[in-house]
Enzyme design. Structure first.
Site, PDB file in Angstrom:
ATOM      1  N   HIS A  64      21.301  17.548  54.173  1.00  0.00           N
ATOM      2  CA  HIS A  64      20.144  17.880  55.127  1.00  0.00           C
ATOM      3  C   HIS A  64      19.336  18.992  55.178  1.00  0.00           C
ATOM      4  O   HIS A  64      19.133  19.778  55.791  1.00  0.00           O
ATOM      5  CB  HIS A  64      20.788  18.018  56.377  1.00  0.00           C
ATOM      6  CG  HIS A  64      21.705  16.732  56.986  1.00  0.00           C
ATOM      7  ND1 HIS A  64      21.297  15.521  57.381  1.00  0.00           N
ATOM      8  CD2 HIS A  64      23.253  16.531  56.649  1.00  0.00           C
ATOM      9  CE1 HIS A  64      22.340  14.793  57.629  1.00  0.00           C
ATOM     10  NE2 HIS A  64      23.397  15.335  57.294  1.00  0.00           N
ATOM     11  N   ASN A 137      23.228  11.088  63.396  1.00  0.00           N
ATOM     12  CA  ASN A 137      22.285  10.492  62.145  1.00  0.00           C
ATOM     13  C   ASN A 137      21.331   9.641  62.918  1.00  0.00           C
ATOM     14  O   ASN A 137      21.691   9.060  63.955  1.00  0.00           O
ATOM     15  CB  ASN A 137      23.072   9.912  60.932  1.00  0.00           C
ATOM     16  CG  ASN A 137      23.579  10.893  59.949  1.00  0.00           C
ATOM     17  OD1 ASN A 137      22.919  12.101  59.853  1.00  0.00           O
ATOM     18  ND2 ASN A 137      24.713  10.810  59.658  1.00  0.00           N
ATOM     19  N   TYR A 347      30.931  22.220  59.374  1.00  0.00           N
ATOM     20  CA  TYR A 347      29.602  22.595  59.838  1.00  0.00           C
ATOM     21  C   TYR A 347      29.339  24.222  60.229  1.00  0.00           C
ATOM     22  O   TYR A 347      28.192  24.780  59.745  1.00  0.00           O
ATOM     23  CB  TYR A 347      29.029  21.554  60.925  1.00  0.00           C
ATOM     24  CG  TYR A 347      28.275  20.357  60.204  1.00  0.00           C
ATOM     25  CD1 TYR A 347      29.287  19.522  59.589  1.00  0.00           C
ATOM     26  CD2 TYR A 347      27.436  20.112  60.491  1.00  0.00           C
ATOM     27  CE1 TYR A 347      28.785  18.385  58.981  1.00  0.00           C
ATOM     28  CE2 TYR A 347      26.705  18.839  59.895  1.00  0.00           C
ATOM     29  CZ  TYR A 347      27.450  17.844  59.275  1.00  0.00           C
ATOM     30  OH  TYR A 347      26.938  16.805  58.598  1.00  0.00           O
TER      31      TYR A 347
END
Length: 495
Positions: A64, A137, A347
């Site tokens: 990303h 997403n 993350y």
């Protein structure tokens, strides 16, 4: 310097200074010993400027990396307070500020916006109880279902370690060896594999998440963000042209739309399941390679998201935006989805690596509700570092204390049992059925486009990989297999 008469009039921003506040008399000429002499190291303004320039780049996201973002708001349109105690969802008409970041997945920071690639769709809700990050997403599923496989998957999508070129052999070798990826591959190779910018696509949590009510009872939900602009996709030839002429096409489209007042919006829904329904469902809803049918569990409207303000500074607000599925608020909790469980750690950890342990203190990431804890020190602690308050708990001198309200950030009576072990997913017909159903929903023309898109990459892989992958297409749908096989032969395959 005298500017032309038609040059824009700008407000003065004051006297130029060094980083420590010292006024600068001249920023165009270095300090030297004589007209032709060497530059002096005592020219701190020069050293200050060069040293900072040398450090302007931070590590880009491994995935990303290329993206765009915008500010806006989320407004509750339907009451779901019976499902969750989250305060930002407790009243129709209530608005919560949001920041949304869209992205491609596999490409680097300079990659084209029009690549055939899933799109990241992440929303930071600045609620009165902290930040909730909905990190999803533009597809309702994903390629894999165990977090330990994720680094291998991303390596297969990145550049070849020897040639440093995109590697269709690695891509299809991995997919052919992980047949549960077929459903997501089918979406990726369909017309929706190249959205026409970020405004014309849906967004999904993909994972099953949990809503926790005031009494601790819980339901599983999947979040859906459905574009009000309508779905639009790019033909591969047009996407290729734009990659050469305007590689920032989606970024430009989003920015320009907001600047002209054409604010993009999404209707927000949830699919709701009880624990019993989830455990008895025909597909494992905790397997992110599977969808939950809207016929079985219809969409329930929750609200509407509108993006109405562009960032003032891309780096400060988009590049430094730190999204993590572990950022939750009371009333929202994780589920047992394995991929989600891995992302809860990974993350947030990648943000600590990119931005430092105090990334929450960066304005774009700072909760409007404030924070209060015993976190201390680390690089760039800029919020007072807790002042003189004790940095431990319990203590006798005050400070932030637990609220003693269990069952809000996790559900009550959630039972977990079983033997510790590596419980491997077995590949079954269920891993092919949804891909086959999806393929049969396409028109004949789109089926041919899917087959052609697949053959473009798969034909570059060795024949043994082509044969292995073809078996998956045939297992999903005989028509799927026949069309891909024909497209491969038309592309010159030696099948």
């Amino acid at each position: 310097m005298t500017h032309p008469a038609d040059a824009p009039k700008v407000a003065s921003r004051g006297v130029l200074t060094t980083a420590n506040g010292n006024p600068v008399d001249d920023n165009q000429t270095s300090l030297t010993a004589g007209e032709n002499g060497p530059v002096l190291i005592q020219d701190f303004h020069l050293i200050d400027r060069l040293a900072h320039f040398d450090r302007e780049r931070i590590p880009e996201r491994v995935v990303h990396a290329k993206g765009a973002g915008a500010h806006g708001y989320f407004e509750v349109t339907k009451d779901i307070s019976h499902l969750t105690c989250a305060k930002f969802l407790n009243k129709v008409g209530k608005r919560t500020p949001v920041f949304t970041r869209f992205s491609t997945v596999a490409g680097e920071l300079g990659a084209a916006d029009t690549a055939r690639d899933p799109r990241g769709f992440s929303v930071k809700f600045y609620t009165e109880e902290g930040n909730w990050d909905m990190v999803g997403n533009n597809t309702p599923i994903f390629f894999i279902r165990d977090p330990g496989v994720f680094p291998f998957f991303i390596h297969s999508q990145k550049r070849n370690p020897r040639t440093h070129l995109p590697d269709p052999v690695a891509v299809w070798d991995f997919w052919s060896l992980k047949p549960e990826s077929l459903h997501q591959v089918t979406i990726l190779m369909s017309d929706r594999g190249i959205p026409d910018g970020f405004r014309h696509m849906h967004g999904y949590s993909s994972h099953l998440l949990t809503l926790v009510a005031e009494d601790g009872k819980f339901h599983y939900v999947k979040w859906h963000f459905r574009t009000e602009q309508g779905i639009k996709n790019l033909h591969p030839d047009e996407a290729t042209r734009l990659a050469g002429t305007d590689p920032n096409y989606a970024t430009r489209d989003l920015f320009d739309a907001i600047e002209r007042g054409d604010y993009p919006a999404w209707r927000v829904y949830v699919q709701v399941m009880t624990e019993e329904e989830a455990l008895k469902y025909k597909y494992n809803p905790f397997d992110v390679t599977k969808t939950v049918s809207q016929k079985d569990f219809p969409l329930h409207e929750v609200g509407r998201m509108v993006l109405n303000r562009n960032p003032e500074n891309y780096f400060a607000e988009v590049e430094q935006a730190a999204f993590a599925p572990a950022h939750m608020v009371p009333g929202i909790a994780p589920s047992p989805d394995r991929m989600l469980q891995g992302r809860l750690f990974s993350y947030a950890d990648t943000q600590r690596y990119r931005l430092g342990a105090n990334y929450h203190q960066i304005p774009i990431n700072r909760p409007i509700s404030g924070t209060s804890n015993q976190h201390r020190d680390g690089f760039m602690a800029i919020n007072g570092n807790g002042g003189s308050a004790p940095n431990y708990w319990p203590n006798s001198f005050g400070g932030p204390h637990p609220n003693n309200l269990p069952g809000q950030t996790y559900p009550k009576n959630f039972a977990v049992s079983g033997q510790v072990g590596r419980h491997t997913y077995e590949v079954t017909d269920a891993d092919f059925e949804q891909a086959g159903v999806l393929f049969e929903m396409f028109s004949s023309e789109e089926k041919d486009r899917v087959a052609s898109n697949i053959a473009g990459g798969l034909s570059q892989a060795p024949v043994f990989i082509q044969k292995r992958q073809l078996k998956h297409f045939y297992r999903a749908s005989k028509d799927y297999g026949r069309r891909v096989e024909a497209a491969l032969k038309a592309a010159g395959s030696k099948l």
